[in-house]
Design a protein around this motif. Structure first.
Motif, PDB file in Angstrom:
ATOM      1  N   ILE A  15       0.856  -1.189   0.000  1.00 13.66           N
ATOM      2  CA  ILE A  15       0.000   0.000   0.000  1.00 13.66           C
ATOM      3  C   ILE A  15       0.892   1.240   0.000  1.00 13.66           C
ATOM      4  N   THR A  16       0.577   2.175  -0.871  1.00 17.20           N
ATOM      5  CA  THR A  16       1.291   3.444  -0.926  1.00 17.20           C
ATOM      6  C   THR A  16       0.469   4.483  -0.179  1.00 17.20           C
ATOM      7  N   LEU A  17       1.085   5.102   0.820  1.00 17.52           N
ATOM      8  CA  LEU A  17       0.414   6.134   1.608  1.00 17.52           C
ATOM      9  C   LEU A  17       0.880   7.508   1.148  1.00 17.52           C
ATOM     10  N   ASP A  18      -0.073   8.381   0.843  1.00 18.20           N
ATOM     11  CA  ASP A  18       0.239   9.757   0.474  1.00 18.20           C
ATOM     12  C   ASP A  18      -0.494  10.680   1.435  1.00 18.20           C
ATOM     13  N   PRO A  19       0.165  11.128   2.511  1.00 16.25           N
ATOM     14  CA  PRO A  19      -0.488  11.965   3.513  1.00 16.25           C
ATOM     15  C   PRO A  19      -1.028  13.279   2.965  1.00 16.25           C
ATOM     16  N   GLY A  20      -0.558  13.715   1.823  1.00 18.66           N
ATOM     17  CA  GLY A  20      -1.012  14.975   1.239  1.00 18.66           C
ATOM     18  C   GLY A  20      -2.477  14.984   0.840  1.00 18.66           C
ATOM     19  N   VAL A  21      -3.065  13.818   0.636  1.00 20.88           N
ATOM     20  CA  VAL A  21      -4.465  13.770   0.204  1.00 20.88           C
ATOM     21  C   VAL A  21      -5.423  13.424   1.345  1.00 20.88           C
ATOM     22  N   PHE A  24      -8.696  15.402   2.672  1.00 18.23           N
ATOM     23  CA  PHE A  24     -10.007  15.249   2.047  1.00 18.23           C
ATOM     24  C   PHE A  24     -10.712  13.963   2.487  1.00 18.23           C
ATOM     25  N   ASP A  25     -10.065  13.158   3.309  1.00 22.82           N
ATOM     26  CA  ASP A  25     -10.603  11.870   3.742  1.00 22.82           C
ATOM     27  C   ASP A  25     -11.552  12.055   4.926  1.00 22.82           C
ATOM     28  N   ASP A  26     -12.724  11.448   4.831  1.00 26.17           N
ATOM     29  CA  ASP A  26     -13.718  11.571   5.898  1.00 26.17           C
ATOM     30  C   ASP A  26     -13.315  10.854   7.182  1.00 26.17           C
ATOM     31  N   TYR A  76     -17.039  27.471   8.348  1.00 25.05           N
ATOM     32  CA  TYR A  76     -16.429  26.959   9.574  1.00 25.05           C
ATOM     33  C   TYR A  76     -15.603  25.714   9.278  1.00 25.05           C
ATOM     34  N   GLU A  77     -16.144  24.801   8.495  1.00 24.77           N
ATOM     35  CA  GLU A  77     -15.428  23.569   8.138  1.00 24.77           C
ATOM     36  C   GLU A  77     -14.161  23.889   7.346  1.00 24.77           C
ATOM     37  N   LYS A  78     -14.255  24.854   6.440  1.00 22.66           N
ATOM     38  CA  LYS A  78     -13.092  25.241   5.641  1.00 22.66           C
ATOM     39  C   LYS A  78     -12.002  25.822   6.545  1.00 22.66           C
ATOM     40  N   ILE A  88      -5.136  10.258  10.975  1.00 23.56           N
ATOM     41  CA  ILE A  88      -6.052   9.292  10.368  1.00 23.56           C
ATOM     42  C   ILE A  88      -5.732   7.923  10.973  1.00 23.56           C
ATOM     43  N   PRO A  89      -6.763   7.127  11.249  1.00 24.80           N
ATOM     44  CA  PRO A  89      -6.509   5.790  11.804  1.00 24.80           C
ATOM     45  C   PRO A  89      -5.696   4.924  10.836  1.00 24.80           C
ATOM     46  N   PHE A  90      -4.776   4.147  11.382  1.00 26.90           N
ATOM     47  CA  PHE A  90      -3.903   3.286  10.599  1.00 26.90           C
ATOM     48  C   PHE A  90      -4.587   1.977  10.219  1.00 26.90           C
TER      49      PHE A  90
END
Length: 165
Positions: A15-21, A24-26, A76-78, A88-90
């Protein structure tokens, strides 16, 4: 510095992890409150269904034109995303990698050291990816926090690879 991290070793899929994205993850969590509040397990499908139902109900009542309160909520969210500290959970990444039957531990390899944790403990870990709205460029690309928050003041930093062994 490379911001991509690969989960490899005794896994069926690298698995390739890209923390930059992940912003946007819920699944992201606010690290300023995560370890200080009671965590409850969530059924993701149930949470999604509730959110969609709430949105649908709101559209029926108020129409598709967004009222001022919804615009305020979005602002507010922005602001929260632009200034927040997130992780983010692993666990989902470990599950997607499908570790093999003989796998027993996870190694977090940093530039100076190797941290070894059991698979069970690793699945509870949180991967920090942003601090005060900024990516972790100096000592990142991720910070690794134990699930109980015991290392909140001194997370594992400078992680360059993750090996399941």
């Amino acid at each position: 510095m490379n911001s991509i991290i690969i989960i490899k070793g005794k896994v069926n899929y690298q698995i390739t992890l890209d923390p930059g994205v992940w912003i946007f993850d819920d699944r992201k969590v606010d690290l300023t409150t995560y370890f200080h509040t009671e965590q409850e397990s969530k059924d993701e499908l149930e949470e999604y269904t509730k959110a969609v139902s709430k949105h649908w109900e709101r559209e029926i009542r108020e129409g598709a034109i967004y009222p001022p309160t919804l615009k305020t909520e979005r602002t507010y969210e922005k602001e929260k995303i632009l200034n927040g500290t997130f992780g983010i959970p692993f666990k989902p990444f470990l599950q997607n990698a499908e570790f093999q039957d003989d796998a027993k531990e996870v190694q977090f390899i940093t530039k100076d050291q190797k941290y070894i944790v059991s698979l069970g403990d690793a699945s509870e870990m949180i991967l920090g990816f942003s601090k005060k709205g900024k990516p972790l460029k100096e000592d990142g690309p991720i910070h690794v926090y134990y699930g109980d928050g015991s290392n909140i003041d001194s997370p594992i930093k400078h992680v360059k690879e993750i090996i399941v062994s």
